[in-house]
Design an enzyme around this catalytic site. Structure first.
Site, PDB file in Angstrom:
ATOM      1  N   ASP A  44       0.833  -1.208   0.000  1.00 23.23           N
ATOM      2  CA  ASP A  44       0.000   0.000   0.000  1.00 23.23           C
ATOM      3  C   ASP A  44       0.868   1.258   0.000  1.00 23.23           C
ATOM      4  O   ASP A  44       2.063   1.222  -0.350  1.00 23.23           O
ATOM      5  CB  ASP A  44      -0.951  -0.053   1.220  1.00 23.23           C
ATOM      6  N   ARG A  98      -5.173  16.374   3.760  1.00 19.73           N
ATOM      7  CA  ARG A  98      -4.177  15.299   3.903  1.00 19.73           C
ATOM      8  C   ARG A  98      -2.828  15.685   3.257  1.00 19.73           C
ATOM      9  O   ARG A  98      -2.178  14.869   2.627  1.00 19.73           O
ATOM     10  CB  ARG A  98      -4.690  14.000   3.308  1.00 19.73           C
ATOM     11  N   LYS A 127      -4.083  -1.103  -6.762  1.00 25.71           N
ATOM     12  CA  LYS A 127      -5.121  -0.438  -5.970  1.00 25.71           C
ATOM     13  C   LYS A 127      -5.009   1.060  -6.272  1.00 25.71           C
ATOM     14  O   LYS A 127      -3.990   1.675  -5.974  1.00 25.71           O
ATOM     15  CB  LYS A 127      -4.885  -0.720  -4.483  1.00 25.71           C
ATOM     16  N   ASP A 177      -6.115   4.617  -5.503  1.00 21.86           N
ATOM     17  CA  ASP A 177      -6.718   5.358  -4.394  1.00 21.86           C
ATOM     18  C   ASP A 177      -6.955   6.818  -4.789  1.00 21.86           C
ATOM     19  O   ASP A 177      -6.422   7.315  -5.795  1.00 21.86           O
ATOM     20  CB  ASP A 177      -5.752   5.270  -3.199  1.00 21.86           C
ATOM     21  N   MET A 178      -7.737   7.536  -4.002  1.00 23.36           N
ATOM     22  CA  MET A 178      -8.032   8.961  -4.256  1.00 23.36           C
ATOM     23  C   MET A 178      -8.520   9.547  -2.941  1.00 23.36           C
ATOM     24  O   MET A 178      -9.600   9.203  -2.491  1.00 23.36           O
ATOM     25  CB  MET A 178      -9.131   9.025  -5.319  1.00 23.36           C
ATOM     26  N   CYS A 184     -10.534   2.697  -5.129  1.00 28.59           N
ATOM     27  CA  CYS A 184     -10.534   3.076  -3.713  1.00 28.59           C
ATOM     28  C   CYS A 184     -10.562   4.592  -3.677  1.00 28.59           C
ATOM     29  O   CYS A 184     -10.014   5.242  -4.562  1.00 28.59           O
ATOM     30  CB  CYS A 184      -9.255   2.547  -3.056  1.00 28.59           C
ATOM     31  N   ASP A 208     -12.857   2.201   4.736  1.00 26.62           N
ATOM     32  CA  ASP A 208     -11.706   1.979   5.627  1.00 26.62           C
ATOM     33  C   ASP A 208     -12.163   1.363   6.941  1.00 26.62           C
ATOM     34  O   ASP A 208     -11.339   0.921   7.737  1.00 26.62           O
ATOM     35  CB  ASP A 208     -11.004   3.311   5.915  1.00 26.62           C
TER      36      ASP A 208
HETATM   37  C1  DGJ Z   1      -7.034   5.371   2.018  1.00 26.84           C
HETATM   38  C2  DGJ Z   1      -7.410   3.950   1.708  1.00 26.84           C
HETATM   39  O1  DGJ Z   1      -8.780   3.776   1.885  1.00 26.84           O
HETATM   40  C3  DGJ Z   1      -6.601   3.007   2.589  1.00 26.84           C
HETATM   41  O2  DGJ Z   1      -6.978   1.693   2.338  1.00 26.84           O
HETATM   42  C4  DGJ Z   1      -5.135   3.211   2.333  1.00 26.84           C
HETATM   43  O3  DGJ Z   1      -4.821   2.792   1.046  1.00 26.84           O
HETATM   44  C5  DGJ Z   1      -4.760   4.667   2.551  1.00 26.84           C
HETATM   45  N1  DGJ Z   1      -5.618   5.554   1.821  1.00 26.84           N
HETATM   46  C6  DGJ Z   1      -3.333   4.906   2.172  1.00 26.84           C
HETATM   47  O4  DGJ Z   1      -2.992   6.222   2.211  1.00 26.84           O
END
Ligand code: DGJ
Length: 720
Positions: free
Chosen positions: A359, A436, A469, A471-472, A519, A541
């Protein structure tokens, strides 16, 4: 099937168990007539009914009648004082328009929806062309319907057929009008860690608007609106669903008007929106998926699940067995090195897991969330020998390797930002909100998307990666694109999501062997648009064994179980601090695409045995998650238990998982009816050593186990 009665100019679109009927009335407007259960082929009847609501051009008060006409695409400025579907501003500032039928065509297959997710296969398409009385503007309405589906896919295209530019101030995808208002409205609202919480309220007069202005479909309000008859239950009664195949800022509205009818419409959010159309240009709106159920909310959900699996989600992956992953996020967060990862990897294979996912934190100078996003090259200080060393370790253990990216973001402290500060969405002179510690890249700019594609492709080409994966983790703020002229700033949000789709399309087609999971800070972009590219999405999460049951329940209202990525995590849970049994976390996660999110090397012998058992059991039911029907049996929002069942299409196999949510002093005997089984078959329930007819299991049911709070059970059911 689509039929057209030429004499009455009436269209009938028939799905598996619904009809959608409309006609061109005497004044030339495309008028809605019926959406619901199957009706007869009664053209005369329907046109006679329709004409009582249609404006009569001979009437001196002609224009006032528009307030009553059920419109297929409502226009502005003619005495219809309900919300219009489009607002089209011409050069002189005029907004009044009046669209009438010009022509139509019926073609086999799906409509073309360029650069956006859409229904991929199946059915027939009706395209109706409407033309504005007062300008050179045309609207094409596309309707796609398939014999084996209860979903009608719709969108609109607005074309400037003239020479002068026009500006769209609203351009929704669809409009439909139900003839009475005896409904409750359902929405799936939430926050981070509590996504898609179903809420049902009575529909009152006025407008209900569900929307996102965040640049994503959002944690806060999913792009789904349900209208449920007041007596609708899980298995009985009528319900309607309106879902957008779209992932950006959206709006869905339903308006109970002065005549107690309900206009439902939606599409790209029109707040702070505009779209300039030069002569000859067209704006294609995202598709909406309208669904009708005469078998309660459960049937609506199953129809949506079939629709998304069979016709929207990437067919290369939708029904292929999914990897059972272990993800290192909650195991290590940013604090990892080769040894820590190896410890997890070495355990994983022994326990039946097949993919290790690395990750956040493997790239740039990223030791916490303040730096590095945008720098998609490996951090060799952290991972000596680079990704290859980790991948080799996986291979040695017979595991596949997955990698995390957050393609749409940049940190101020990154090489990318130092080289291209102008690529971050910003407005000169306005302080930037660094949610963030990161900024959103301006994906409305092609050069930005090209760059991200190139750097990600390099990593994916150079390494043996089988899973990504994507993510955003933040919303769009300080809305402004340095590359758009002043009169096009309102295009930013839609152009942004088109950029996201462009990158997703290019990556998924360039790397067809890679499985992509979506994600967005948990489940902030869990929608049919993302599912088109990514067959599964990280649901939330929040993996707490109690809360997750609710989140998955809500998500299943309009998405298939196979789309929900569900992991077992450590306790006390990192989000809620709650402790639930390991078995319960496994039972809840087994109702979706299963995996782990913890440090396997820290598990005791007993827990390791549980993992082995869980993965073994999961492989037996994985097929049900991929292609079975989901029945929600006990509602965790209203009851002390949670229980769901997956049943194979041939009804030979079923799987039930449940949890006790709240203990009470005096336990009562309580039966749960296994409504999805075939009454004519006989079944064996493995865990109970019982055999019973489907009729008994459906009509009488099984006793719920007397267990303590947060304990769980599973029943594996097989036809004998
Ligand atoms: C948010 C995701 O939902 C988590 O699973 C993880 O990947 C974090 N971001 C990492 O920054």
């Amino acid at each position: 099937m689509i039929t057209y009665c030429k004499e009455k100019r009436l269209f009938r679109l028939s799905g598996k168990s619904f009809d959608y009927v409309m006609y061109v009335n005497d004044a030339g407007f495309l008028q809605f007539l019926h959406f619901g259960g199957r009706v007869g082929n009664d053209c005369d009847f329907f046109t006679a009914y329709g004409s009582t609501l249609a404006p009569n051009p001979q009437d001196r008060n002609f224009d006032m009648a528009f307030n009553e006409m059920p419109s297929e695409y409502a226009f502005f400025g003619h005495g219809d004082f309900r919300e219009p579907t489009a607002l089209i501003e011409r050069e002189d500032g005029g907004l009044v328009s009046r669209f009438r039928y010009v022509s139509h065509k019926i073609t086999a297959g799906v409509p073309v929806v360029p650069d956006m997710p859409h229904v991929r296969i199946g059915g027939d398409t009706l395209t109706v062309v409407l033309k504005d009385d007062f300008s050179d503007t045309e609207i094409l309405l596309n309707y796609n319907v398939a014999d084996d589906s209860d979903v009608l896919a719709r969108n609109a295209e607005i074309i400037n057929t003239g020479k002068s530019p026009v500006t769209l101030k609203r351009a929704f995808s669809f409009c439909t009008e139900l003839p009475d208002d005896k409904f409750n409205v359902m929405r799936l609202h939430g926050t981070w860690g509590a996504e898609r919480t179903p809420e049902v309220t009575p529909l009152g007069h006025g407008a209900v608007r569900l929307h996102s202005l965040r640049g994503t479909s959002s944690h806060q309000m999913n792009p789904f609106l349900g209208l449920l008859r007041r007596d609708c239950t899980e298995e009985l009664g009528e319900s309607y669903g309106f879902q957008l195949i779209y992932s950006g800022s959206y709006a869905l509205t339903c308006e109970d008007g002065p005549f107690d009818t309900v206009r439902v419409q939606g599409g790209v959010n029109d707040t702070a929106f505009c779209w300039r159309l030069a002569g000859g240009e067209r704006f294609v709106t995202p598709q909406a998926a309208l669904c009708y159920s005469d078998g309660g909310l459960g049937k609506l959900s199953r129809s949506y699940a079939d629709f998304l699996r069979d016709r929207v989600i990437n067919p290369a992956y939708v029904k292929k067995r999914r990897p059972v992953v272990v993800n290192n996020w909650e195991a290590t967060y940013f604090d990892f090195n080769n040894e820590k990862l190896f410890a997890i990897i070495d355990e994983a294979a022994k326990l039946g897991i097949d993919t290790f996912v690395l990750d956040d934190g493997w790239f740039g100078k990223r030791d916490d969330d303040t730096t590095g996003l945008g720098d998609w090259f490996v951090n060799e200080k952290k991972l000596e020998g680079g990704l290859k060393t980790v991948i080799d370790r996986c291979k040695k253990n017979g595991l596949k390797f997955g990698l995390w990216f957050e393609p749409e973001m940049v940190c101020k402290d990154s090489d990318l930002y130092r080289a291209h500060p102008e690529w971050a969405i910003h407005k000169e002179g306005v302080p930037l909100a660094e949610s963030r510690n990161q900024l959103v890249l301006d994906f409305s700019r092609k050069e930005v998307v090209d760059h991200v594609f190139a750097v990600m492709s390099k990593v994916l080409e150079e390494n043996d990666i089988s899973y990504v994966k994507w993510d955003m983790n933040r919303n769009i703020t300080e809305n402004y694109s340095a590359s758009l002229p002043a009169d096009r700033q309102g295009e930013l949000h839609h152009r942004y999501i088109l950029g996201v789709y462009d990158l997703a399309e290019r990556l998924t087609s360039s790397f067809p062997h890679i499985f992509f999971e979506g994600c967005a800070s948990g489940g902030a972009r869990f929608d049919a648009g993302m599912l088109y590219y990514f067959p599964q999405i990280w649901t939330s999460d929040n993996t707490d064994g109690y809360e997750r049951a609710k989140i998955q329940w809500g998500t299943s209202i309009c998405y298939p179980a196979s789309a929900m990525s569900c992991h077992v995590s450590a306790c006390p849970n990192h989000q809620t601090r709650r402790t639930t049994p390991f078995a319960t976390r496994g039972a809840v996660a087994s109702l979706g695409a299963f995996g782990y999110e913890l440090d396997l090397s820290k598990l005791g012998a007993e827990e390791k045995e549980l993992v082995k058992g869980q993965t073994e059991a999961y492989y037996k039911t994985a097929e049900l998650v991929l292609s079975g029907d989901l029945y929600r049996l006990i509602n965790p929002f209203t009851e002390d238990y949670f229980c769901e069942m997956l049943v194979s299409k041939d009804k030979k196999q079923a799987y039930v998982a449940g949890e006790r949510l709240r203990s009470v002093p005096l336990d009562k005997n309580r039966l749960v009816r296994l409504v999805g089984l075939d009454e004519g078959k006989t079944y064996r329930i493995e865990e109970l050593g019982l055999t019973a007819s489907g009729a008994t299991l459906v009509r009488h049911g099984l006793l719920l186990p007397r267990i303590a709070e947060y304990e769980s059970w599973t029943w594996h059911i097989q036809e004998i």
